[in-house]
Write a protein that holds these residues in place. Structure first.
Motif, PDB file in Angstrom:
ATOM      1  N   TRP A  40       0.823  -1.207   0.000  1.00 34.83           N
ATOM      2  CA  TRP A  40       0.000   0.000   0.000  1.00 34.83           C
ATOM      3  C   TRP A  40       0.859   1.260   0.000  1.00 34.83           C
ATOM      4  CZ3 TRP A  40      -4.006  -1.613   4.260  1.00 34.83           C
ATOM      5  CH2 TRP A  40      -4.904  -2.518   3.701  1.00 34.83           C
ATOM      6  N   TRP A  41       1.960   1.237   0.772  1.00 35.15           N
ATOM      7  CA  TRP A  41       2.845   2.393   0.828  1.00 35.15           C
ATOM      8  C   TRP A  41       3.508   2.626  -0.531  1.00 35.15           C
ATOM      9  CZ3 TRP A  41       8.290   2.854   0.687  1.00 35.15           C
ATOM     10  CH2 TRP A  41       8.775   4.120   1.033  1.00 35.15           C
ATOM     11  N   GLU A  42       3.942   1.557  -1.198  1.00 34.14           N
ATOM     12  CA  GLU A  42       4.553   1.681  -2.518  1.00 34.14           C
ATOM     13  C   GLU A  42       3.565   2.255  -3.534  1.00 34.14           C
ATOM     14  OE1 GLU A  42       5.858  -2.288  -3.266  1.00 34.14           O
ATOM     15  OE2 GLU A  42       7.789  -1.970  -2.265  1.00 34.14           O
ATOM     16  N   ARG A  43       2.306   1.802  -3.479  1.00 35.70           N
ATOM     17  CA  ARG A  43       1.292   2.336  -4.387  1.00 35.70           C
ATOM     18  C   ARG A  43       1.029   3.806  -4.120  1.00 35.70           C
ATOM     19  NH1 ARG A  43      -3.130  -2.522  -3.851  1.00 35.70           N
ATOM     20  NH2 ARG A  43      -1.912  -4.128  -4.918  1.00 35.70           N
ATOM     21  N   ALA A  44       0.964   4.183  -2.843  1.00 29.44           N
ATOM     22  CA  ALA A  44       0.730   5.587  -2.495  1.00 29.44           C
ATOM     23  C   ALA A  44       1.884   6.466  -2.982  1.00 29.44           C
ATOM     24  CB  ALA A  44       0.537   5.735  -0.987  1.00 29.44           C
ATOM     25  N   CYS A  45       3.123   5.983  -2.817  1.00 25.13           N
ATOM     26  CA  CYS A  45       4.285   6.746  -3.292  1.00 25.13           C
ATOM     27  C   CYS A  45       4.284   6.853  -4.812  1.00 25.13           C
ATOM     28  CB  CYS A  45       5.574   6.095  -2.811  1.00 25.13           C
ATOM     29  SG  CYS A  45       5.863   6.283  -1.054  1.00 25.13           S
ATOM     30  N   PHE A  46       3.971   5.754  -5.492  1.00 24.86           N
ATOM     31  CA  PHE A  46       3.913   5.768  -6.956  1.00 24.86           C
ATOM     32  C   PHE A  46       2.895   6.784  -7.443  1.00 24.86           C
ATOM     33  CE2 PHE A  46       1.631   4.208 -10.723  1.00 24.86           C
ATOM     34  CZ  PHE A  46       2.643   4.306 -11.664  1.00 24.86           C
ATOM     35  N   LEU A  69      -4.684  11.516 -19.486  1.00 22.18           N
ATOM     36  CA  LEU A  69      -5.960  11.160 -18.863  1.00 22.18           C
ATOM     37  C   LEU A  69      -5.874   9.813 -18.146  1.00 22.18           C
ATOM     38  CD1 LEU A  69      -8.455  12.316 -21.625  1.00 22.18           C
ATOM     39  CD2 LEU A  69      -7.914  13.445 -19.464  1.00 22.18           C
ATOM     40  N   GLU A  70      -5.176   8.863 -18.745  1.00 22.10           N
ATOM     41  CA  GLU A  70      -4.968   7.573 -18.083  1.00 22.10           C
ATOM     42  C   GLU A  70      -4.131   7.744 -16.816  1.00 22.10           C
ATOM     43  OE1 GLU A  70      -4.905   4.342 -21.697  1.00 22.10           O
ATOM     44  OE2 GLU A  70      -3.089   5.510 -21.298  1.00 22.10           O
ATOM     45  N   ALA A  71      -3.103   8.579 -16.900  1.00 19.96           N
ATOM     46  CA  ALA A  71      -2.256   8.828 -15.740  1.00 19.96           C
ATOM     47  C   ALA A  71      -3.043   9.524 -14.636  1.00 19.96           C
ATOM     48  CB  ALA A  71      -1.051   9.674 -16.143  1.00 19.96           C
ATOM     49  N   HIS A  72      -3.895  10.447 -14.999  1.00 22.47           N
ATOM     50  CA  HIS A  72      -4.717  11.145 -14.006  1.00 22.47           C
ATOM     51  C   HIS A  72      -5.706  10.174 -13.344  1.00 22.47           C
ATOM     52  CE1 HIS A  72      -6.553  14.448 -11.967  1.00 22.47           C
ATOM     53  NE2 HIS A  72      -7.748  14.161 -12.482  1.00 22.47           N
ATOM     54  N   ALA A  73      -6.296   9.283 -14.130  1.00 24.69           N
ATOM     55  CA  ALA A  73      -7.212   8.285 -13.577  1.00 24.69           C
ATOM     56  C   ALA A  73      -6.481   7.360 -12.601  1.00 24.69           C
ATOM     57  CB  ALA A  73      -7.856   7.479 -14.693  1.00 24.69           C
ATOM     58  N   GLU A  74      -5.256   6.992 -12.925  1.00 23.58           N
ATOM     59  CA  GLU A  74      -4.464   6.143 -12.030  1.00 23.58           C
ATOM     60  C   GLU A  74      -4.084   6.900 -10.765  1.00 23.58           C
ATOM     61  OE1 GLU A  74      -2.753   3.030 -10.357  1.00 23.58           O
ATOM     62  OE2 GLU A  74      -3.632   2.853 -12.343  1.00 23.58           O
ATOM     63  N   ALA A  75      -3.731   8.165 -10.890  1.00 21.96           N
ATOM     64  CA  ALA A  75      -3.319   8.961  -9.736  1.00 21.96           C
ATOM     65  C   ALA A  75      -4.474   9.195  -8.764  1.00 21.96           C
ATOM     66  CB  ALA A  75      -2.748  10.296 -10.207  1.00 21.96           C
ATOM     67  N   CYS A  76      -5.688   9.132  -9.239  1.00 20.60           N
ATOM     68  CA  CYS A  76      -6.866   9.352  -8.388  1.00 20.60           C
ATOM     69  C   CYS A  76      -7.319   8.093  -7.655  1.00 20.60           C
ATOM     70  CB  CYS A  76      -8.023   9.896  -9.224  1.00 20.60           C
ATOM     71  SG  CYS A  76      -7.735  11.567  -9.801  1.00 20.60           S
ATOM     72  N   ARG A  77      -6.764   6.954  -8.014  1.00 20.64           N
ATOM     73  CA  ARG A  77      -7.162   5.703  -7.352  1.00 20.64           C
ATOM     74  C   ARG A  77      -6.658   5.693  -5.906  1.00 20.64           C
ATOM     75  NH1 ARG A  77      -8.332   1.190 -10.929  1.00 20.64           N
ATOM     76  NH2 ARG A  77      -7.508  -0.109  -9.284  1.00 20.64           N
ATOM     77  N   PHE A  79      -5.081   3.897  -2.331  1.00 15.51           N
ATOM     78  CA  PHE A  79      -3.873   3.099  -2.122  1.00 15.51           C
ATOM     79  C   PHE A  79      -4.120   1.602  -2.095  1.00 15.51           C
ATOM     80  CE2 PHE A  79      -5.478   4.033   2.101  1.00 15.51           C
ATOM     81  CZ  PHE A  79      -5.352   2.841   2.766  1.00 15.51           C
ATOM     82  N   TRP A  80      -5.299   1.165  -1.749  1.00 12.74           N
ATOM     83  CA  TRP A  80      -5.551  -0.275  -1.695  1.00 12.74           C
ATOM     84  C   TRP A  80      -5.946  -0.859  -3.045  1.00 12.74           C
ATOM     85  CZ3 TRP A  80      -8.835   3.078   1.023  1.00 12.74           C
ATOM     86  CH2 TRP A  80     -10.093   3.241   0.480  1.00 12.74           C
ATOM     87  N   GLN A  81      -6.183   0.000  -4.045  1.00 12.22           N
ATOM     88  CA  GLN A  81      -6.536  -0.484  -5.372  1.00 12.22           C
ATOM     89  C   GLN A  81      -5.259  -0.762  -6.165  1.00 12.22           C
ATOM     90  OE1 GLN A  81      -8.898   2.950  -6.406  1.00 12.22           O
ATOM     91  NE2 GLN A  81     -10.787   1.771  -6.141  1.00 12.22           N
ATOM     92  N   PRO A  82      -5.208  -1.880  -6.881  1.00 17.12           N
ATOM     93  CA  PRO A  82      -3.979  -2.225  -7.614  1.00 17.12           C
ATOM     94  C   PRO A  82      -3.706  -1.240  -8.754  1.00 17.12           C
ATOM     95  CG  PRO A  82      -5.713  -3.825  -8.046  1.00 17.12           C
ATOM     96  CD  PRO A  82      -6.240  -2.891  -7.010  1.00 17.12           C
ATOM     97  N   ILE A  83      -2.459  -1.190  -9.132  1.00 14.04           N
ATOM     98  CA  ILE A  83      -2.036  -0.301 -10.215  1.00 14.04           C
ATOM     99  C   ILE A  83      -2.485  -0.903 -11.545  1.00 14.04           C
ATOM    100  CG2 ILE A  83      -0.028   0.655 -11.407  1.00 14.04           C
ATOM    101  CD1 ILE A  83       1.356   0.715  -8.659  1.00 14.04           C
ATOM    102  N   THR A  84      -3.176  -0.103 -12.329  1.00 12.72           N
ATOM    103  CA  THR A  84      -3.659  -0.571 -13.628  1.00 12.72           C
ATOM    104  C   THR A  84      -2.982   0.128 -14.796  1.00 12.72           C
ATOM    105  OG1 THR A  84      -5.455   1.040 -13.612  1.00 12.72           O
ATOM    106  CG2 THR A  84      -5.925  -1.131 -12.679  1.00 12.72           C
ATOM    107  N   LEU A  85      -2.174   1.111 -14.518  1.00  9.08           N
ATOM    108  CA  LEU A  85      -1.502   1.874 -15.569  1.00  9.08           C
ATOM    109  C   LEU A  85      -0.395   1.022 -16.174  1.00  9.08           C
ATOM    110  CD1 LEU A  85      -1.332   4.689 -16.916  1.00  9.08           C
ATOM    111  CD2 LEU A  85       0.397   5.252 -15.238  1.00  9.08           C
ATOM    112  N   LYS A  86      -0.518   0.735 -17.440  1.00  8.92           N
ATOM    113  CA  LYS A  86       0.485  -0.073 -18.139  1.00  8.92           C
ATOM    114  C   LYS A  86       0.944   0.658 -19.387  1.00  8.92           C
ATOM    115  CE  LYS A  86      -0.330  -3.685 -15.537  1.00  8.92           C
ATOM    116  NZ  LYS A  86       0.394  -3.807 -14.346  1.00  8.92           N
ATOM    117  N   ARG A  87       2.237   0.554 -19.626  1.00 11.58           N
ATOM    118  CA  ARG A  87       2.761   1.123 -20.867  1.00 11.58           C
ATOM    119  C   ARG A  87       2.460   0.178 -22.002  1.00 11.58           C
ATOM    120  NH1 ARG A  87       8.756   3.145 -19.789  1.00 11.58           N
ATOM    121  NH2 ARG A  87       9.054   1.043 -20.475  1.00 11.58           N
ATOM    122  N   PRO A  88       2.167   0.720 -23.197  1.00 11.94           N
ATOM    123  CA  PRO A  88       1.877  -0.152 -24.343  1.00 11.94           C
ATOM    124  C   PRO A  88       3.104  -0.918 -24.821  1.00 11.94           C
ATOM    125  CG  PRO A  88       1.751   2.166 -25.002  1.00 11.94           C
ATOM    126  CD  PRO A  88       2.037   2.119 -23.539  1.00 11.94           C
TER     127      PRO A  88
END
Length: 88
Positions: A40-46, A69-77, A79-88
């Motif tokens: 959770w701490w790593e996700r919050a820092c990311f 827009l994808e980055a903004h959507a990820e930044a608004c998630r 800390f307990w939600q998994p990271i969904t931002l993936k590079r193509p």
């Protein structure tokens, strides 16, 4: 399935002992639970760094193939939600 009885000897609930992982590997629960705050701490820092990048260096995000827009959507998630931002 094991039946647990209350103080009066009545069987209130039938509880499946060891119900958890379908794989049958029950020893993974303790390390996973203990490692959860670190995850959770790593996700919050990311997400904090991602918000700073959106604010200061949004052109760099586009350069590596991440839409703002994808980055903004990820930044608004949260800390307990998994990271969904993936590079193509």
């Amino acid at each position: 399935m094991q039946i647990y009885r209350n103080k009066l000897g009545r069987a209130d609930h039938a509880i499946a002992v060891g119900a958890g992982f379908a794989s049958g590997d029950y020893d993974l629960r303790i390390p996973a639970i203990l490692g959860l705050p670190l995850t959770w701490w790593e996700r919050a820092c990311f997400r904090s760094k991602l918000r700073a990048d959106i604010r200061d260096r949004s052109d760099f995000l586009r350069d590596i193939g991440i839409d703002v827009l994808e980055a903004h959507a990820e930044a608004c998630r949260l800390f307990w939600q998994p990271i969904t931002l993936k590079r193509p």
